[in-house]
Structures are given as C-alpha cells and as structure tokens.
Motif scaffolding. Structure first.
Motif, mmCIF file in Angstrom:
data_model
loop_
_atom_site.group_PDB
_atom_site.id
_atom_site.type_symbol
_atom_site.label_atom_id
_atom_site.label_comp_id
_atom_site.label_asym_id
_atom_site.label_seq_id
_atom_site.Cartn_x
_atom_site.Cartn_y
_atom_site.Cartn_z
ATOM 1 N N ILE A 81 15.060 10.576 -1.781
ATOM 2 C CA ILE A 81 13.958 9.475 -1.715
ATOM 3 C C ILE A 81 13.414 9.856 -3.312
ATOM 4 N N ASP A 82 12.929 8.817 -3.738
ATOM 5 C CA ASP A 82 12.539 8.756 -5.211
ATOM 6 C C ASP A 82 11.458 7.846 -5.611
ATOM 7 N N ASN A 83 10.212 8.212 -6.278
ATOM 8 C CA ASN A 83 9.014 7.613 -6.386
ATOM 9 C C ASN A 83 8.334 7.157 -5.160
ATOM 10 N N PHE A 84 7.982 8.164 -4.524
ATOM 11 C CA PHE A 84 7.035 8.184 -3.349
ATOM 12 C C PHE A 84 5.679 7.901 -3.453
ATOM 13 N N ILE A 85 5.182 6.613 -3.065
ATOM 14 C CA ILE A 85 3.932 6.192 -3.634
ATOM 15 C C ILE A 85 3.237 5.796 -2.385
ATOM 16 N N VAL A 86 1.920 6.239 -2.199
ATOM 17 C CA VAL A 86 1.107 5.866 -1.234
ATOM 18 C C VAL A 86 -0.407 5.384 -2.124
ATOM 19 N N HIS A 87 -0.793 4.222 -1.757
ATOM 20 C CA HIS A 87 -2.076 3.929 -2.705
ATOM 21 C C HIS A 87 -3.256 5.065 -2.235
ATOM 22 N N SER A 88 -4.153 5.462 -3.194
ATOM 23 C CA SER A 88 -4.987 6.283 -2.875
ATOM 24 C C SER A 88 -6.035 6.067 -1.911
ATOM 25 N N GLY A 119 2.546 7.214 4.746
ATOM 26 C CA GLY A 119 3.684 7.914 4.044
ATOM 27 C C GLY A 119 4.485 8.459 5.321
ATOM 28 N N LYS A 120 3.963 8.637 6.419
ATOM 29 C CA LYS A 120 4.703 8.875 7.690
ATOM 30 C C LYS A 120 5.725 7.841 8.009
ATOM 31 N N MET A 121 5.143 6.517 7.822
ATOM 32 C CA MET A 121 5.933 5.449 8.132
ATOM 33 C C MET A 121 7.136 5.340 7.263
ATOM 34 N N MET A 122 7.143 5.680 6.146
ATOM 35 C CA MET A 122 7.914 5.402 5.306
ATOM 36 C C MET A 122 9.138 6.689 5.426
ATOM 37 N N THR A 123 8.604 7.886 5.707
ATOM 38 C CA THR A 123 9.658 9.234 6.008
ATOM 39 C C THR A 123 10.325 8.788 7.208
ATOM 40 N N ASP A 124 9.563 8.401 8.266
ATOM 41 C CA ASP A 124 10.441 7.868 9.360
ATOM 42 C C ASP A 124 11.345 6.831 9.358
ATOM 43 N N TYR A 125 11.036 6.012 8.554
ATOM 44 C CA TYR A 125 12.092 4.889 8.346
ATOM 45 C C TYR A 125 13.316 5.715 7.581
ATOM 46 N N ILE A 145 0.846 -1.274 0.116
ATOM 47 C CA ILE A 145 -0.312 -0.001 -0.046
ATOM 48 C C ILE A 145 0.624 1.190 -0.091
ATOM 49 N N GLY A 146 2.140 1.192 0.129
ATOM 50 C CA GLY A 146 2.856 2.241 0.234
ATOM 51 C C GLY A 146 4.390 1.763 -0.167
ATOM 52 N N LEU A 147 4.933 2.593 -1.126
ATOM 53 C CA LEU A 147 6.396 2.188 -1.630
ATOM 54 C C LEU A 147 7.070 3.358 -2.018
ATOM 55 N N THR A 148 8.471 3.401 -1.514
ATOM 56 C CA THR A 148 9.217 4.492 -2.108
ATOM 57 C C THR A 148 10.680 3.788 -2.289
ATOM 58 N N GLY A 149 11.493 4.337 -3.359
ATOM 59 C CA GLY A 149 12.721 4.032 -3.527
ATOM 60 C C GLY A 149 13.707 5.266 -2.735
ATOM 61 N N PHE A 150 14.909 4.839 -2.843
ATOM 62 C CA PHE A 150 15.899 6.042 -2.071
ATOM 63 C C PHE A 150 17.263 5.444 -2.446
ATOM 64 N N TRP A 151 18.046 6.577 -2.353
ATOM 65 C CA TRP A 151 19.695 6.366 -2.980
ATOM 66 C C TRP A 151 20.297 6.830 -1.846
ATOM 67 N N THR A 152 21.355 6.357 -1.669
ATOM 68 C CA THR A 152 22.559 6.764 -0.983
ATOM 69 C C THR A 152 23.505 7.532 -1.690
ATOM 70 N N ALA A 153 24.106 8.642 -1.401
ATOM 71 C CA ALA A 153 24.973 9.070 -2.427
ATOM 72 C C ALA A 153 25.961 10.289 -1.418
ATOM 73 N N ILE A 154 26.738 10.909 -2.171
ATOM 74 C CA ILE A 154 27.501 11.945 -1.731
ATOM 75 C C ILE A 154 27.616 13.029 -2.634
#
Length: 134
Positions: A63-70, A78-84, A44-53
C-alpha cells in the motif's frame, strides 16, 4: 489517476500536475494501481498499491499513499480501501500486504493496528537529496 491530483495534494500539498504525471508514467508500468472512494462524484479516499515479489514474502501487495479526506475520516472510508486491498491480495495469491507509516503518525498507526497490521521491522532510509522529495 491524474484527475485525482486534488486528493493527492492532501498528502503532498506541493506536488504539481506535471510531477504527478511524470511519476505515474514511471510507476504504472511497474504494477502501480490506485483504488478510490467517491461520494457524489468527489474523491474522498485514495490509495495506491503495487504487486511485487520479494524473497522474504513471496508475492505481496504494498500500500502506498493512503489518503482519506479529513472531513470523511472515521466514516469507514479507510476500511473500505483496506478491505478492497485485502480481497485483491487474496485473489492474486499474495502472502502479505505491507505498508509504511511515518513514525510520528500515531493516528495512522492506530488505524492500521485496527485493520490487522503489525510492525515487523524498521524501514531505514538514507536521504540523498532532501530537496527532491515531494
């Protein structure tokens, strides 16, 4: 990640499994990861993420492609994902978390403001091939 193509299609309705796999094969070796939230086995929620410098931030997560099913918005997904992502960035010694949100996506802007994000500049894009977009 491929199993979540249905969730990814909420953001990119025209993406094919083949294109998604092709992109992931390029992205994963460059630190791309995903975090997902499931309810009864359904993503029901998905986001990609990258670590870089970068020079201006040092180590960061993007954070890339942040999706929460409508049907599951405003339920804390969404808060669970941003907290993670926040905890992950702190654990990895990152100085910042960055993301892009389209200029007209005011719902996303409000969400990110509420999570402590703020705009710091403009992300300029020079499109070279509109037809190549997902």
């Amino acid at each position: 990640m491929l199993d979540q193509i249905g969730t990814m299609k909420h953001l990119y309705p025209n993406i094919t499994l083949e294109k998604y796999e092709e992109y992931l094969n390029e992205m994963v070796p460059h630190n791309y990861k995903q975090v997902a939230v499931f309810d009864d086995g359904i993503c029901i929620g998905l986001t990609g993420f990258w670590t870089a410098i970068k020079l201006w931030t040092g180590k960061y997560i993007e954070i890339d492609n942040f999706i929460v099913h409508s049907e599951h918005r405003s339920k804390g997904v969404g808060k669970m994902m941003t907290d993670y992502i926040d905890a992950k960035a702190k654990a990895e010694g990152c100085n910042a978390i960055v993301l892009d949100a389209f200029t007209g996506n005011f719902t996303a802007h409000r969400f990110y403001y509420n999570q402590g994000y703020e705009p710091r500049g403009f992300h300029f894009v020079k499109m070279l091939n509109e037809e190549g977009l997902t």
